[in-house]
Scaffold this motif. Sequence first.
Motif, PDB file in Angstrom:
ATOM      1  N   GLU A 100       0.396  -0.622   0.094  1.00  0.00           N
ATOM      2  CA  GLU A 100       0.030   0.068   0.319  1.00  0.00           C
ATOM      3  C   GLU A 100       1.125   0.937   0.040  1.00  0.00           C
ATOM      4  OE1 GLU A 100      -3.526   1.978   2.544  1.00  0.00           O
ATOM      5  OE2 GLU A 100      -2.530  -0.066   3.218  1.00  0.00           O
ATOM      6  N   GLY A 101       0.548   2.488  -0.600  1.00  0.00           N
ATOM      7  CA  GLY A 101       1.269   3.176  -0.871  1.00  0.00           C
ATOM      8  C   GLY A 101       2.409   3.571  -2.432  1.00  0.00           C
ATOM      9  N   CYS A 102       2.238   2.596  -2.653  1.00  0.00           N
ATOM     10  CA  CYS A 102       2.844   2.364  -3.959  1.00  0.00           C
ATOM     11  C   CYS A 102       2.477   3.499  -5.668  1.00  0.00           C
ATOM     12  CB  CYS A 102       3.251   1.153  -4.612  1.00  0.00           C
ATOM     13  SG  CYS A 102       4.590   1.318  -5.407  1.00  0.00           S
ATOM     14  N   ASN A 103       2.761   4.006  -5.936  1.00  0.00           N
ATOM     15  CA  ASN A 103       2.201   4.618  -7.169  1.00  0.00           C
ATOM     16  C   ASN A 103       3.110   3.746  -8.207  1.00  0.00           C
ATOM     17  OD1 ASN A 103       0.320   6.336  -5.046  1.00  0.00           O
ATOM     18  ND2 ASN A 103       2.299   7.636  -5.198  1.00  0.00           N
ATOM     19  N   PRO A 104       2.360   3.499  -8.837  1.00  0.00           N
ATOM     20  CA  PRO A 104       3.300   2.712 -10.674  1.00  0.00           C
ATOM     21  C   PRO A 104       3.815   4.150 -11.069  1.00  0.00           C
ATOM     22  CG  PRO A 104       0.636   1.603  -9.844  1.00  0.00           C
ATOM     23  CD  PRO A 104       1.185   2.708  -8.927  1.00  0.00           C
ATOM     24  N   THR A 105       4.726   3.908 -11.958  1.00  0.00           N
ATOM     25  CA  THR A 105       4.906   4.382 -13.182  1.00  0.00           C
ATOM     26  C   THR A 105       5.617   3.332 -14.467  1.00  0.00           C
ATOM     27  OG1 THR A 105       7.218   4.341 -12.504  1.00  0.00           O
ATOM     28  CG2 THR A 105       6.481   6.180 -11.926  1.00  0.00           C
ATOM     29  N   THR A 106       5.279   4.097 -15.706  1.00  0.00           N
ATOM     30  CA  THR A 106       5.327   3.409 -17.311  1.00  0.00           C
ATOM     31  C   THR A 106       6.450   4.297 -17.345  1.00  0.00           C
ATOM     32  OG1 THR A 106       2.815   2.980 -17.109  1.00  0.00           O
ATOM     33  CG2 THR A 106       4.111   2.544 -19.065  1.00  0.00           C
ATOM     34  N   MET A 107       7.668   3.112 -17.537  1.00  0.00           N
ATOM     35  CA  MET A 107       8.907   3.928 -18.566  1.00  0.00           C
ATOM     36  C   MET A 107       8.996   3.138 -19.865  1.00  0.00           C
ATOM     37  SD  MET A 107      12.729   1.973 -18.234  1.00  0.00           S
ATOM     38  CE  MET A 107      12.604   2.639 -15.699  1.00  0.00           C
ATOM     39  N   PRO A 108       8.721   4.429 -20.844  1.00  0.00           N
ATOM     40  CA  PRO A 108       8.719   3.950 -22.131  1.00  0.00           C
ATOM     41  C   PRO A 108      10.067   3.590 -22.579  1.00  0.00           C
ATOM     42  CG  PRO A 108       9.252   6.289 -21.980  1.00  0.00           C
ATOM     43  CD  PRO A 108       8.838   5.390 -20.409  1.00  0.00           C
ATOM     44  N   LEU A 109       9.642   2.916 -23.671  1.00  0.00           N
ATOM     45  CA  LEU A 109      11.032   1.786 -24.112  1.00  0.00           C
ATOM     46  C   LEU A 109      11.944   2.878 -24.918  1.00  0.00           C
ATOM     47  CD1 LEU A 109       9.385  -1.370 -25.731  1.00  0.00           C
ATOM     48  CD2 LEU A 109       9.740  -0.547 -23.833  1.00  0.00           C
ATOM     49  N   LEU A 110      11.442   3.825 -25.338  1.00  0.00           N
ATOM     50  CA  LEU A 110      11.878   5.560 -25.981  1.00  0.00           C
ATOM     51  C   LEU A 110      11.363   6.272 -25.141  1.00  0.00           C
ATOM     52  CD1 LEU A 110      12.721   4.168 -29.756  1.00  0.00           C
ATOM     53  CD2 LEU A 110      14.572   4.183 -26.919  1.00  0.00           C
TER      54      LEU A 110
END
Length: 802
Positions: A100-110
């Motif tokens: 709980e308390g984690c906010n995801p991120t999305t890392m683009p390939l580029l």
Amino acid sequence: MKTVEKHQHMDTPEIAARSVGARVLRSEDPRLLSGRGQFIADIELPGQLHVAFVRSPVAHARITHIDLSAVRDAEGVHLAWSGADAAQFCEGLVGEFAVEGCNPTTMPLLATDEVLYVGEPIAVVVAETRYAAEDACELLDWDFEELPAVVNADAAAAGVGVANPQLPDNFGLRGGASFGDVAGAFEQAHQIVEGRFYTCRVSAAPMETRGVIADYEWASKSLRVWSNTQMPHFLRYMLTAYLGFPEQNVEVITPDTGGGFGQKAHVYPEEMLLPLLAREVDRPVKWIEDRRENLMAGAHAHEQYVDIAYALDATGKITAVRTHALGDGGAYHAPPWSMAVEPWCAVVMTPTGLYDAPAAEYTYAAVATNKTPVGAYRGVGYMAGTFARECLADEAARATGMSPFEFRRHNVVPEFPWTNPQGIVYDEGSWRESIDVLESMVDYPAFLQRQAELRAQGRYIGLGLSFFVESSGESTAGSQEHGLGDVYHDTATVRLSPNGTAHVTIGLSAQGQGLATTMAQMAADTLGVRVEDVIVETARSTSHAYGSGTIGSRGAVIAGGAVSRAAGVVREKIRAVAANLLEAAVDDVDLVDGNASVKGAPDTSISIAEVATAIYFDMSSWPEDFDPVLEATQAYDTARAMFSNGAHAMVVELDPETGFVRFEKVFSVEDCGTVINPNIVEGQIRGGVVQGIGASVFEELAYDESGQLLTTTFLDYGIPTMDVSPPFEIHHIETPSKHSASGVKGMGESGLIAAPAAVLNAVNDALTPFGVVLRELPLSPEKIRAAMSGATESAAPQVVAP
């Protein structure tokens, strides 16, 4: 079967330990030291093309224009992509942590709209040669609007700027917990000792940088990927989950690997892009990272602030521990471990260390900054947590008038089993014994006398201690014990050949740990054969045994357990046939030194090779209803969380003129249960401690205020070399675990976990006459000189009387 107890309590005779515990020479070394290894850069596929990346020269910017026309028209170029091209196949890699308390991120390939750190890839080029690819990268026509860079964790936590628009408040993780009456303990404390400790940003800097080769065969739709990853099976899963390649058509191959240390335990955009590129150009493609890229784009490590306080009663007993860890996570969560890998591990995994504190409270946070993402590195989190706890322990010892040994002995857990404030049970270890043994090794009274004599001569030596508890053998049980849902799967296959030699396949890849040797020792003793008659194949291909990754000191515990269980199945078949041939009861047959013999009648024996030959070729030798398959695959996972322990002491001398720290000697105590191979254990200790010395004194990935990385070569980024490596004195304590095969525990990370605290404590001990206490790494010559010249404001222990 998950439980090791079932493994240990099978109706089988006690296995004679002939190889386990012996200083068997590493079987891997002759091939590697003679230049016969094959690393990823050595692999050349017919028709292969080469890949180079355009990387952002700025820390934070909005991309306003990008044009690949000139790149695509350049001589030798076969393909060039920007972020928009890659996003058609994959929007990016999601990074998160299951708390709980984690906010995801999305890392683009580029990068597509924004670049978030110096070194983030924004375009990729495929060309006939690496030279052509790199030259074409220079032709990229792009423009950007530079944005304010967030480069300080405290500023990020305060909301000064936004490093990543996916995290508007910059927090990738926030959480905490409290156990026991922490507030009451601090209110009633006789004194409170507290401080803020900083571990700088570093690189794992493996000898071999990252590399990927991909080859797609359109006719069969099969994909082969060569990667020097620590997690080949996880990489194959990610290629399936994110890119849609059918898993049964994907093979990940791990060639010889020149070090990983956690940096290669991530899935990177480059590993995901190359399979797409290979499919697009219908040719094999290859990318080998140069050192500048590695320091700039490979996962960074550590960088966190740990605020810690001990509440002490009138006798100097710790009544409560309060800790807050703030990690600088960089621009994104680095999958699969995320920003939590540092601050969460620092305070949650062992919140009180080896001290019998009845109450504990911790909070943790990770913030995004415009720096390279932080990920795993040997001793993740444990190093910073141990650093803060053990350095504060030395300060508390001075505040209470105790010796550093006496303070720890006064506070150490007295006996097992012991339940820590979180409710986690520790039922084995040598925590107090480690203190006593280390004090005897150091000869503390003699050291104090020598220290006083040298101070009178204007020379300043110091002694620093660091005691550690390491959660070892990363497992499902260990994960669940700490509130996570990670499930681990690991197998091993053992096959006995007709000539009595054994072939072992494990699911873990090797980066220099000596797995081929130690697993051969485990198999040899279980099968009763000579260690020379066992060949071990580590996870060179995902088509072999399955493994969850070479991480978390898992090799000896998890791979060793799987090998022992699989070899145990084969062993029982050998005993059954040997008993039939020797006309004896199965329970009376022992397998030792390559022979099957009858208890009490040593002359009644037959070689294991003869038994194996009979199983393969002579049906008359088989007992009734016998299954002649001399091959077994077994899974293994520990039934309980397991913990190793130990300690390091360092003697250093400070040079007032140069500020240089000279390392005189290291004393190490290690309890990793049953020692499979002392040579390998001692090598791990030496290597880990020297890495810890590097992280303490020489290494720092430094950024300027605009987010520019200033240390992009080994001319700028210092690493420890043999001329600074001190002599070691190592003592083994063996407390065999009840929860693993042969009683082994993990220890691969212990050197780096504990060494930095010993270094800082030794430096602060030497600085005692100057009234200065340092709490930040690295201990650069400038800081030491300033401290000894009086130019640094005294940061004496903060002792508060409530």
